[in-house]
Design a protein around this motif. Sequence first.
Motif, PDB file in Angstrom:
ATOM      1  N   VAL A 226       1.849  -1.102 -13.114  1.00 19.74           N
ATOM      2  CA  VAL A 226       1.907  -2.044 -11.994  1.00 19.74           C
ATOM      3  C   VAL A 226       1.554  -1.403 -10.645  1.00 19.74           C
ATOM      4  N   PRO A 227       2.121  -0.257 -10.257  1.00 20.54           N
ATOM      5  CA  PRO A 227       1.757   0.293  -8.946  1.00 20.54           C
ATOM      6  C   PRO A 227       0.262   0.584  -8.818  1.00 20.54           C
TER       7      PRO A 227
ATOM      8  N   GLY B 169       0.811  -1.213   0.000  1.00 21.05           N
ATOM      9  CA  GLY B 169       0.000   0.000   0.000  1.00 21.05           C
ATOM     10  C   GLY B 169       0.843   1.260   0.000  1.00 21.05           C
ATOM     11  N   THR B 170       1.902   1.272   0.811  1.00 20.99           N
ATOM     12  CA  THR B 170       2.768   2.446   0.897  1.00 20.99           C
ATOM     13  C   THR B 170       3.510   2.694  -0.414  1.00 20.99           C
ATOM     14  N   MET B 171       4.125   1.666  -0.952  1.00 25.37           N
ATOM     15  CA  MET B 171       4.921   1.842  -2.174  1.00 25.37           C
ATOM     16  C   MET B 171       4.044   2.092  -3.406  1.00 25.37           C
ATOM     17  N   ALA B 172       2.983   1.313  -3.550  1.00 20.15           N
ATOM     18  CA  ALA B 172       2.101   1.511  -4.704  1.00 20.15           C
ATOM     19  C   ALA B 172       1.401   2.858  -4.599  1.00 20.15           C
ATOM     20  N   GLY B 173       0.974   3.205  -3.396  1.00 16.90           N
ATOM     21  CA  GLY B 173       0.334   4.508  -3.209  1.00 16.90           C
ATOM     22  C   GLY B 173       1.296   5.648  -3.503  1.00 16.90           C
ATOM     23  N   ALA B 174       2.540   5.534  -3.038  1.00 14.20           N
ATOM     24  CA  ALA B 174       3.536   6.585  -3.291  1.00 14.20           C
ATOM     25  C   ALA B 174       3.788   6.747  -4.784  1.00 14.20           C
ATOM     26  N   ALA B 175       3.906   5.636  -5.492  1.00 11.30           N
ATOM     27  CA  ALA B 175       4.130   5.710  -6.938  1.00 11.30           C
ATOM     28  C   ALA B 175       2.922   6.325  -7.648  1.00 11.30           C
ATOM     29  N   ALA B 176       1.740   5.898  -7.259  1.00 10.27           N
ATOM     30  CA  ALA B 176       0.535   6.431  -7.896  1.00 10.27           C
ATOM     31  C   ALA B 176       0.375   7.920  -7.595  1.00 10.27           C
TER      32      ALA B 176
ATOM     33  N   TRP C  34       4.591   0.992 -20.608  1.00 13.45           N
ATOM     34  CA  TRP C  34       3.228   1.179 -20.105  1.00 13.45           C
ATOM     35  C   TRP C  34       2.860   0.103 -19.089  1.00 13.45           C
ATOM     36  N   THR C  35       3.262  -1.138 -19.350  1.00 13.41           N
ATOM     37  CA  THR C  35       2.939  -2.243 -18.440  1.00 13.41           C
ATOM     38  C   THR C  35       3.594  -2.038 -17.079  1.00 13.41           C
ATOM     39  N   VAL C  36       4.898  -1.730 -17.097  1.00 12.04           N
ATOM     40  CA  VAL C  36       5.622  -1.538 -15.838  1.00 12.04           C
ATOM     41  C   VAL C  36       5.069  -0.327 -15.085  1.00 12.04           C
ATOM     42  N   ALA C  37       4.720   0.733 -15.798  1.00 12.39           N
ATOM     43  CA  ALA C  37       4.187   1.928 -15.146  1.00 12.39           C
ATOM     44  C   ALA C  37       2.806   1.664 -14.537  1.00 12.39           C
TER      45      ALA C  37
END
Length: 179
Positions: A105-106, A18-25, A100-103
């Motif tokens: 992911v988060p 949640g922290t890492m995906a949220g930070a990236a998003a 696009w796929t890697v971007a």
Amino acid sequence: MSNGTESAVRLLILLAIGTMAGAAAFTHVHDLSVAHGQPDWIGWANAVAVELMAIYLGLEIRARRRAGRPVGLVGSLLVAFALLSLAAQVAEAEASVWGWTVAAVPSLAFLALVKVVLSNAPATPPADEPDQPSAYQYEEPVDVEPVRSAEPTPSIAPAVVPPRAVVPSNRPHVVGIIR
């Protein structure tokens, strides 16, 4: 592994993703907003609005389902905000399928995490809410023993006739002498 340990590990994984995906998003939405002319603070406001709105809408869908209320509009809004987040991720990526796929992911991981957490249904049925229309509530029929009186009742009740002077006659009055 005990249930307590397993729950702790699940919570740590949940917080890390949640922290890492949220930070990236958040960062992608912020950067895209700033790159398209928004001031820095509005970029962060956009990121907060887009990302937290998706979480809030997921919670709202869960609450509405428990209450038996429709979720169509809220579900449509959730899809729209999820697509905004995903679009920001992809727009910031290298213009290739892998970029696009890697971007994505988060954003997809964050949405999957929200979906998994919010889809855990309670083990007990929800209590009736007081503001629900009675059409959605029902009561289980209760088997009731018939009440038996101590004295036997007569099969035909005696008619009660009022005294003659109380009830006026409905016959016409005859004037004159009848012979």
